[in-house]
Motif scaffolding. Structure first.
Motif, PDB file in Angstrom:
ATOM      1  N   TRP A  16      12.577  13.234 -14.041  1.00  0.00           N
ATOM      2  CA  TRP A  16      13.898  12.807 -14.542  1.00  0.00           C
ATOM      3  C   TRP A  16      13.699  11.812 -13.438  1.00  0.00           C
ATOM      4  O   TRP A  16      13.519  10.897 -13.214  1.00  0.00           O
ATOM      5  N   TRP A  17      13.764  13.602 -12.774  1.00  0.00           N
ATOM      6  CA  TRP A  17      13.735  12.971 -11.036  1.00  0.00           C
ATOM      7  C   TRP A  17      12.841  12.070 -10.347  1.00  0.00           C
ATOM      8  O   TRP A  17      12.803  11.242  -9.689  1.00  0.00           O
ATOM      9  N   VAL A  18      11.948  13.275 -10.777  1.00  0.00           N
ATOM     10  CA  VAL A  18       9.919  11.781 -10.926  1.00  0.00           C
ATOM     11  C   VAL A  18      10.576  10.638 -10.934  1.00  0.00           C
ATOM     12  O   VAL A  18       9.522   9.850 -10.386  1.00  0.00           O
ATOM     13  N   ARG A  19      10.806  10.586 -12.786  1.00  0.00           N
ATOM     14  CA  ARG A  19      10.246   8.467 -12.984  1.00  0.00           C
ATOM     15  C   ARG A  19      11.914   7.682 -12.158  1.00  0.00           C
ATOM     16  O   ARG A  19      11.791   6.972 -12.074  1.00  0.00           O
ATOM     17  N   GLN A  20      12.804   8.476 -11.526  1.00  0.00           N
ATOM     18  CA  GLN A  20      13.919   7.984 -10.208  1.00  0.00           C
ATOM     19  C   GLN A  20      12.925   7.395  -9.458  1.00  0.00           C
ATOM     20  O   GLN A  20      13.046   6.675  -9.284  1.00  0.00           O
ATOM     21  N   LEU A  21      12.105   8.335  -8.761  1.00  0.00           N
ATOM     22  CA  LEU A  21      11.975   8.027  -8.265  1.00  0.00           C
ATOM     23  C   LEU A  21      10.586   6.954  -8.200  1.00  0.00           C
ATOM     24  O   LEU A  21      10.717   6.285  -6.938  1.00  0.00           O
ATOM     25  N   HIS A  22      10.112   7.351  -9.037  1.00  0.00           N
ATOM     26  CA  HIS A  22       8.722   6.073  -9.022  1.00  0.00           C
ATOM     27  C   HIS A  22       9.260   4.345  -9.366  1.00  0.00           C
ATOM     28  O   HIS A  22       8.663   3.745  -9.069  1.00  0.00           O
ATOM     29  N   SER A  23      10.476   4.487 -10.315  1.00  0.00           N
ATOM     30  CA  SER A  23      11.496   3.572  -9.999  1.00  0.00           C
ATOM     31  C   SER A  23      11.895   3.249  -8.488  1.00  0.00           C
ATOM     32  O   SER A  23      12.426   1.973  -8.907  1.00  0.00           O
ATOM     33  N   LEU A  24      12.758   3.434  -8.094  1.00  0.00           N
ATOM     34  CA  LEU A  24      13.378   4.549  -6.176  1.00  0.00           C
ATOM     35  C   LEU A  24      14.507   3.648  -6.850  1.00  0.00           C
ATOM     36  O   LEU A  24      15.314   3.325  -5.664  1.00  0.00           O
ATOM     37  N   SER A  25      15.163   4.030  -8.225  1.00  0.00           N
ATOM     38  CA  SER A  25      16.750   4.101  -8.549  1.00  0.00           C
ATOM     39  C   SER A  25      17.071   5.255  -7.910  1.00  0.00           C
ATOM     40  O   SER A  25      18.212   4.964  -8.340  1.00  0.00           O
ATOM     41  N   LEU A  26      16.405   6.034  -7.155  1.00  0.00           N
ATOM     42  CA  LEU A  26      17.738   7.308  -6.957  1.00  0.00           C
ATOM     43  C   LEU A  26      18.133   7.012  -5.878  1.00  0.00           C
ATOM     44  O   LEU A  26      18.254   7.356  -5.093  1.00  0.00           O
ATOM     45  N   LEU A  75       1.024  -1.186  -0.124  1.00  0.00           N
ATOM     46  CA  LEU A  75      -0.266   0.187   0.421  1.00  0.00           C
ATOM     47  C   LEU A  75       0.696   1.309   0.484  1.00  0.00           C
ATOM     48  O   LEU A  75       0.759   2.208  -0.368  1.00  0.00           O
ATOM     49  N   PRO A  76       1.660   1.387   0.626  1.00  0.00           N
ATOM     50  CA  PRO A  76       2.690   2.790   0.372  1.00  0.00           C
ATOM     51  C   PRO A  76       3.364   2.592  -0.538  1.00  0.00           C
ATOM     52  O   PRO A  76       3.488   4.545  -1.254  1.00  0.00           O
ATOM     53  N   PHE A  77       4.376   1.741  -1.163  1.00  0.00           N
ATOM     54  CA  PHE A  77       4.348   1.585  -2.344  1.00  0.00           C
ATOM     55  C   PHE A  77       3.640   2.247  -3.572  1.00  0.00           C
ATOM     56  O   PHE A  77       3.995   2.523  -4.654  1.00  0.00           O
ATOM     57  N   LEU A  78       1.885   1.336  -3.711  1.00  0.00           N
ATOM     58  CA  LEU A  78       1.440   2.041  -4.520  1.00  0.00           C
ATOM     59  C   LEU A  78       0.653   3.064  -4.816  1.00  0.00           C
ATOM     60  O   LEU A  78       0.742   3.901  -5.566  1.00  0.00           O
ATOM     61  N   ILE A  79       1.188   3.829  -3.893  1.00  0.00           N
ATOM     62  CA  ILE A  79       0.291   5.372  -3.050  1.00  0.00           C
ATOM     63  C   ILE A  79       1.741   5.963  -4.041  1.00  0.00           C
ATOM     64  O   ILE A  79       0.892   7.305  -4.646  1.00  0.00           O
ATOM     65  N   SER A  80       2.373   5.637  -3.748  1.00  0.00           N
ATOM     66  CA  SER A  80       4.064   6.063  -4.506  1.00  0.00           C
ATOM     67  C   SER A  80       4.304   6.154  -5.665  1.00  0.00           C
ATOM     68  O   SER A  80       4.494   7.203  -6.408  1.00  0.00           O
ATOM     69  N   LEU A  81       3.873   4.810  -6.524  1.00  0.00           N
ATOM     70  CA  LEU A  81       4.063   4.574  -7.645  1.00  0.00           C
ATOM     71  C   LEU A  81       2.545   5.267  -8.572  1.00  0.00           C
ATOM     72  O   LEU A  81       2.959   5.964  -9.702  1.00  0.00           O
ATOM     73  N   ALA A  82       1.469   5.482  -7.898  1.00  0.00           N
ATOM     74  CA  ALA A  82       0.455   6.016  -8.819  1.00  0.00           C
ATOM     75  C   ALA A  82       0.891   7.804  -8.714  1.00  0.00           C
ATOM     76  O   ALA A  82      -0.067   7.678  -9.532  1.00  0.00           O
ATOM     77  N   ILE A  83       1.395   8.323  -7.617  1.00  0.00           N
ATOM     78  CA  ILE A  83       1.216   9.723  -8.024  1.00  0.00           C
ATOM     79  C   ILE A  83       2.587  10.389  -8.594  1.00  0.00           C
ATOM     80  O   ILE A  83       1.916  10.753  -9.146  1.00  0.00           O
ATOM     81  N   THR A  84       3.457   8.824  -8.462  1.00  0.00           N
ATOM     82  CA  THR A  84       4.704   9.764  -9.747  1.00  0.00           C
ATOM     83  C   THR A  84       4.386   9.386 -11.066  1.00  0.00           C
ATOM     84  O   THR A  84       4.815   9.839 -11.692  1.00  0.00           O
ATOM     85  N   GLY A  85       3.545   8.165 -10.997  1.00  0.00           N
ATOM     86  CA  GLY A  85       3.115   7.530 -12.609  1.00  0.00           C
ATOM     87  C   GLY A  85       2.232   8.430 -13.794  1.00  0.00           C
ATOM     88  O   GLY A  85       2.869   8.700 -13.910  1.00  0.00           O
ATOM     89  N   ALA A  86       1.403   9.610 -11.977  1.00  0.00           N
ATOM     90  CA  ALA A  86       0.705   9.957 -13.249  1.00  0.00           C
ATOM     91  C   ALA A  86       0.902  11.050 -13.568  1.00  0.00           C
ATOM     92  O   ALA A  86       1.057  11.541 -14.809  1.00  0.00           O
TER      93      ALA A  86
END
Length: 457
Positions: free
Chosen positions: A137-147, A34-45
């Motif tokens: 690009w920063w948002v993309r890195q946050l989305h994938s956690l590769s940041l 759940l915590p990851f899904l919220i982050s993925l949904a916001i950064t993905g959108a």
């Protein structure tokens, strides 16, 4: 012979046990993702609209005034960038339209990389930033956690697998079984637990399919599973059909080392240029001639040109537009200007085409604005799904306890569910490892609960 009515309580008990087993693992899946899904949904959108956001956020660098005059030569734009930043240019991106600046990417002597933007009409630098330093690009890195490093990005694979489990178990729990309320409508008011339960169930009905699609199509980017599928897709001449690649010597340099490339070409090796001809040493064609060749070949606007990395290097033109049919990679011999490789989406094998389609839709690119808007709404629904799940759990859980759903009376029901989970775990190794850990935790929780009940008796 037993009467049919005598077996009904046993059947109800088995059904209740199975429901509890599924509910219990649905709870665990939600607890993890759940915590990851919220982050993925916001950064993905947000990333769905990355081009528009970047152009607005970095307008002073990326936007120029459109003119009727001709642009200066690409080599002049490159030289302007190198006059502003000491180093070696490794990539040039021609303007996608008349209102955009050209981009020249430079490697500094200390190894750092800089993106320099140049007005193509005036040949003047509009500004610079770190290479891949845009806000999106920063948002993309946050989305994938590769940041947070490669190890952190492994969590995305685990989250993706558990999300698939979450959706499948959620469908089972939602199934009406003769019930009307909470199937497609929401009962009660926000103060009641049943409101949040129904809101969660109904929201899941409408966004579950999107969530499942996003989880599955996001797996190609994952660290372990994605890399293995990549090897499978690219195992025979990098997944390209026979006859697509001309017979040229290949270097050890990978395309992904020079350019952000489509997923199925990440392991593709670059050809090498031949400096010697029958007439002797050949002179390089230069950036201007290379760009002219790419334009003549009809690469889609927005394509990038990777410059040769040494005497044996090649010019690589790569275009990844929204329309998959126009996706293309062309390698040019830097001396003769001949195409050593010219490949488009139609040249990929069935697996590559399917994976690329999934990735393109996942990123909101394939079907224009409708693709972006539908996925943005789905992301909003995913956030609502997570919030309603948290509210429902908070209202249900006993004070001071985690509120794990009750275990089935017959532990064999859990074994059946675990057997099904093992299949998914075999497909996704990291997910399987996390499921083993979770199964051990669940066994300890059940043993502790049994011990407490024995003491109370």
């Amino acid at each position: 012979m037993s009467h049919p009515s005598a077996s009904r309580p046993a059947m109800r008990q088995r059904a209740q046990d199975l429901y509890r087993a599924v509910w219990r693992w649905h709870f665990y899946a939600g607890l993890i993702v759940l915590p990851f899904l919220i982050s993925l949904a916001i950064t993905g959108a947000l990333y769905l609209f990355h081009d528009d956001i970047d152009r607005w956020w970095h307008a002073d660098l990326m936007t120029v005034e459109a003119r009727q005059t001709a642009t200066v030569a690409p080599s002049a734009q490159r030289d302007a960038a190198l006059a502003a930043v000491d180093g070696e240019a490794f990539r040039y991106v021609p303007p996608a339209d008349a209102t955009r600046a050209a981009e020249v990417d430079v490697t500094r002597p200390d190894g750092s990389r800089v993106a320099v933007f140049v007005d193509p009409f005036e040949g003047e630098v509009t500004g610079q930033m770190p290479y891949r330093g845009t806000v999106m690009w920063w948002v993309r890195q946050l989305h994938s956690l590769s940041l947070f490093g490669n190890e952190a990005s492994m969590l995305i694979e685990i989250v993706g697998g558990w999300t698939i489990l979450l959706v499948l178990t959620g469908i089972y729990l939602w199934w009406p079984r003769g019930r009307r309320g909470g199937v497609v409508s929401v009962r009660a008011r926000p103060g009641k637990r049943v409101f949040w339960r129904d809101l969660h169930a109904v929201t899941g009905l409408f966004v579950g399919g999107f969530l499942l699609f996003l989880a599955v199509t996001g797996m190609p980017w994952s660290t372990v599973w994605g890399s293995k599928v990549n090897e499978l897709a690219n195992g025979h001449n990098f997944g390209y059909p026979d006859g697509v690649r001309v017979n040229v010597p290949m270097s050890e340099e990978r395309l992904a080392e020079r350019e952000t490339t489509t997923w199925s070409l990440e392991q593709a090796q670059l050809p090498t240029s031949e400096a010697m001809t029958d007439a002797g040493a050949a002179a390089p064609i230069g950036l201007d001639r290379a760009v002219a060749i790419f334009e003549a070949k009809g690469l889609a606007p927005g394509y990038a040109v990777n410059l040769p990395s040494g005497p044996a290097g090649v010019y690589t033109g790569s275009a990844y537009p929204d329309d998959l049919s126009r996706q293309r990679v062309v390698h040019l011999d830097q001396y003769r200007g001949e195409a050593l490789l010219d490949m488009g989406y139609a040249d990929y094998g069935p697996l590559g085409r399917g994976l690329e389609w999934g990735v393109n839709v996942h990123m909101g690119q394939q079907y224009g604005v409708a693709n972006k808007l539908i996925l943005a709404l789905a992301c909003a629904g995913i956030v609502l799904l997570c919030v309603s799940a948290a509210a429902m759990w908070w209202k249900r859980r006993p004070a001071g306890k985690l509120g794990v759903p009750p275990a089935p009376a017959d532990p064999r029901r859990l074994r059946g569910v675990l057997a099904l989970l093992a299949i998914g775990g075999a497909i996704f190794p990291l997910v399987g490892a996390s499921m083993i850990v979770m199964a051990v935790v669940d066994a300890l929780v059940r043993r502790r609960g049994a011990a407490r009940r024995a003491v109370s008796v």
